[in-house]
Design a protein around this motif. Structure first.
Motif, mmCIF file in Angstrom:
data_model
loop_
_atom_site.group_PDB
_atom_site.id
_atom_site.type_symbol
_atom_site.label_atom_id
_atom_site.label_comp_id
_atom_site.label_asym_id
_atom_site.label_seq_id
_atom_site.Cartn_x
_atom_site.Cartn_y
_atom_site.Cartn_z
ATOM 1 N N ASN A 71 0.822 -1.211 0.000
ATOM 2 C CA ASN A 71 0.000 0.000 0.000
ATOM 3 C C ASN A 71 0.855 1.259 0.000
ATOM 4 O O ASN A 71 0.527 2.243 -0.680
ATOM 5 C CB ASN A 71 -0.937 -0.002 1.210
ATOM 6 C CG ASN A 71 -2.176 -0.844 0.982
ATOM 7 O OD1 ASN A 71 -3.123 -0.418 0.335
ATOM 8 N ND2 ASN A 71 -2.166 -2.060 1.495
ATOM 9 N N ALA A 72 1.949 1.226 0.758
ATOM 10 C CA ALA A 72 2.850 2.382 0.782
ATOM 11 C C ALA A 72 3.525 2.568 -0.574
ATOM 12 O O ALA A 72 3.602 3.681 -1.102
ATOM 13 C CB ALA A 72 3.895 2.205 1.880
ATOM 14 N N GLY A 73 4.001 1.471 -1.146
ATOM 15 C CA GLY A 73 4.660 1.556 -2.446
ATOM 16 C C GLY A 73 3.719 1.975 -3.559
ATOM 17 O O GLY A 73 4.111 2.688 -4.488
ATOM 18 N N GLY A 74 2.475 1.550 -3.459
ATOM 19 C CA GLY A 74 1.512 1.912 -4.491
ATOM 20 C C GLY A 74 1.075 3.354 -4.454
ATOM 21 O O GLY A 74 0.471 3.855 -5.413
ATOM 22 N N PHE A 108 7.291 9.717 -2.493
ATOM 23 C CA PHE A 108 8.161 8.565 -2.261
ATOM 24 C C PHE A 108 8.644 8.481 -0.811
ATOM 25 O O PHE A 108 8.525 7.432 -0.164
ATOM 26 C CB PHE A 108 9.370 8.606 -3.200
ATOM 27 C CG PHE A 108 10.373 7.516 -2.925
ATOM 28 C CD1 PHE A 108 10.133 6.219 -3.344
ATOM 29 C CD2 PHE A 108 11.536 7.791 -2.215
ATOM 30 C CE1 PHE A 108 11.047 5.198 -3.078
ATOM 31 C CE2 PHE A 108 12.455 6.783 -1.944
ATOM 32 C CZ PHE A 108 12.209 5.492 -2.376
ATOM 33 N N PHE A 109 9.193 9.556 -0.292
ATOM 34 C CA PHE A 109 9.749 9.514 1.061
ATOM 35 C C PHE A 109 8.669 9.344 2.137
ATOM 36 O O PHE A 109 8.865 8.570 3.087
ATOM 37 C CB PHE A 109 10.608 10.752 1.318
ATOM 38 C CG PHE A 109 11.903 10.733 0.547
ATOM 39 C CD1 PHE A 109 12.909 9.834 0.874
ATOM 40 C CD2 PHE A 109 12.104 11.587 -0.526
ATOM 41 C CE1 PHE A 109 14.098 9.793 0.156
ATOM 42 C CE2 PHE A 109 13.284 11.557 -1.248
ATOM 43 C CZ PHE A 109 14.286 10.658 -0.911
ATOM 44 N N PRO A 110 7.525 10.027 2.028
ATOM 45 C CA PRO A 110 6.447 9.716 2.982
ATOM 46 C C PRO A 110 5.989 8.260 2.902
ATOM 47 O O PRO A 110 5.724 7.627 3.930
ATOM 48 C CB PRO A 110 5.323 10.677 2.571
ATOM 49 C CG PRO A 110 6.009 11.806 1.897
ATOM 50 C CD PRO A 110 7.182 11.200 1.197
ATOM 51 N N ALA A 111 5.916 7.732 1.675
ATOM 52 C CA ALA A 111 5.516 6.331 1.510
ATOM 53 C C ALA A 111 6.557 5.392 2.116
ATOM 54 O O ALA A 111 6.213 4.400 2.776
ATOM 55 C CB ALA A 111 5.324 6.013 0.028
ATOM 56 N N LEU A 112 7.824 5.714 1.902
ATOM 57 C CA LEU A 112 8.897 4.895 2.462
ATOM 58 C C LEU A 112 8.850 4.902 3.989
ATOM 59 O O LEU A 112 9.024 3.859 4.636
ATOM 60 C CB LEU A 112 10.251 5.417 1.971
ATOM 61 C CG LEU A 112 11.489 4.614 2.386
ATOM 62 C CD1 LEU A 112 11.428 3.203 1.816
ATOM 63 C CD2 LEU A 112 12.764 5.323 1.930
ATOM 64 N N LEU A 149 8.565 1.775 6.504
ATOM 65 C CA LEU A 149 9.685 1.422 7.369
ATOM 66 C C LEU A 149 9.341 1.453 8.859
ATOM 67 O O LEU A 149 9.799 0.593 9.619
ATOM 68 C CB LEU A 149 10.869 2.362 7.104
ATOM 69 C CG LEU A 149 11.611 2.149 5.784
ATOM 70 C CD1 LEU A 149 12.707 3.188 5.622
ATOM 71 C CD2 LEU A 149 12.203 0.742 5.714
ATOM 72 N N VAL A 150 8.561 2.423 9.282
ATOM 73 C CA VAL A 150 8.278 2.561 10.717
ATOM 74 C C VAL A 150 7.597 1.311 11.282
ATOM 75 O O VAL A 150 8.095 0.709 12.249
ATOM 76 C CB VAL A 150 7.445 3.831 10.997
ATOM 77 C CG1 VAL A 150 6.970 3.851 12.448
ATOM 78 C CG2 VAL A 150 8.272 5.078 10.700
ATOM 79 N N PRO A 151 6.474 0.866 10.709
ATOM 80 C CA PRO A 151 5.885 -0.375 11.248
ATOM 81 C C PRO A 151 6.747 -1.605 10.986
ATOM 82 O O PRO A 151 6.741 -2.550 11.782
ATOM 83 C CB PRO A 151 4.535 -0.478 10.530
ATOM 84 C CG PRO A 151 4.661 0.373 9.323
ATOM 85 C CD PRO A 151 5.617 1.459 9.659
#
Length: 228
Positions: free
Chosen positions: A134-137, A165-169, A173-175
């Protein structure tokens, strides 16, 4: 059980009928016709694009590309923690091209095979994959049905998606970092399975990438619908 598409189609038809009746009573029926044709065209373009994309994904699955990925992950001797990060990273990278739902389903199937009954690892990895997909999409027009719709409608340009990109990354990464602390650092059972790609597997993958590039180019440079 009823597929949700059936009541949605019935409801959509009834709504358009009510809208049409209202505008007919106000002597402006052409407005409804124009709006309906516009919406129908947009959804037709979307359906044709998704039809091509999903055909490629199914063809790659049938040619055993994803089976080969699973075997490669097992034969490399990675431990569960490495597999956790690798599967999440692959989901994050693949979802901008293959859409988040398809990526999540395929990668979860891979993890279930690799995990071989380790429910804790499978559960954490599947959650990680869904979050990653979901983040990558989110930073690609092809990653989700909503991003595809706004890109196709010209509301957001192709290059503008990459600002996410960076918000999605970070959202991935956090979870992932938190969940990785609970993944056991052990290795799955060794496997001697060998998967041979069927004829044309690599060509289908190359053609898929060319198709995506063509769709982006036609829409961005020639201002033509991405279905081309």
């Amino acid at each position: 059980h009823m597929r949700k598409s059936k009541p949605v189609l019935v409801a959509a038809g009834l709504i358009w009928m009510m809208i049409g009746g209202y505008y007919v009573m106000n002597d402006i029926p052409k407005l409804t016709e124009h709006a309906f044709r516009h919406n129908l065209l947009e959804f037709s373009e979307l359906m044709l694009f998704l039809l091509v994309a999903m055909t490629y994904i199914n063809a790659m699955e049938e040619r055993r590309l994803f089976d080969a990925l699973r075997v490669w992950m097992v034969r490399r001797g990675f431990n569960f923690r490495t597999l956790f990060w690798l599967s999440g990273f692959l989901a994050f990278v693949i979802s901008p091209i293959a859409d988040n739902l398809t990526t999540a389903l395929l990668m979860c199937a891979v993890v279930m095979k690799v995990g071989q009954g380790d429910k804790e690892f499978i559960n954490l990895s599947c959650i990680n994959i869904v979050v990653a997909a979901n983040a990558g999409g989110a930073f690609s027009p092809f990653g989700d049905i909503t991003t595809l719709m706004v890109w196709q409608a010209g509301i957001v340009h192709f290059a503008e998606f990459f600002s996410l990109f960076f918000p999605a990354l970070a959202n991935y990464l956090v979870p992932a970092v938190i969940m990785s602390l609970f993944v056991k650092n052990k290795k799955p059972a060794a496997s001697d399975e060998v998967v041979e790609l069927k004829r044309g597997a690599r060509r289908i993958m190359v053609l898929f990438l060319i198709t995506i590039a063509t769709a982006v180019s036609c829409h961005s440079l020639l201002h033509l619908p991405p279905v081309l």
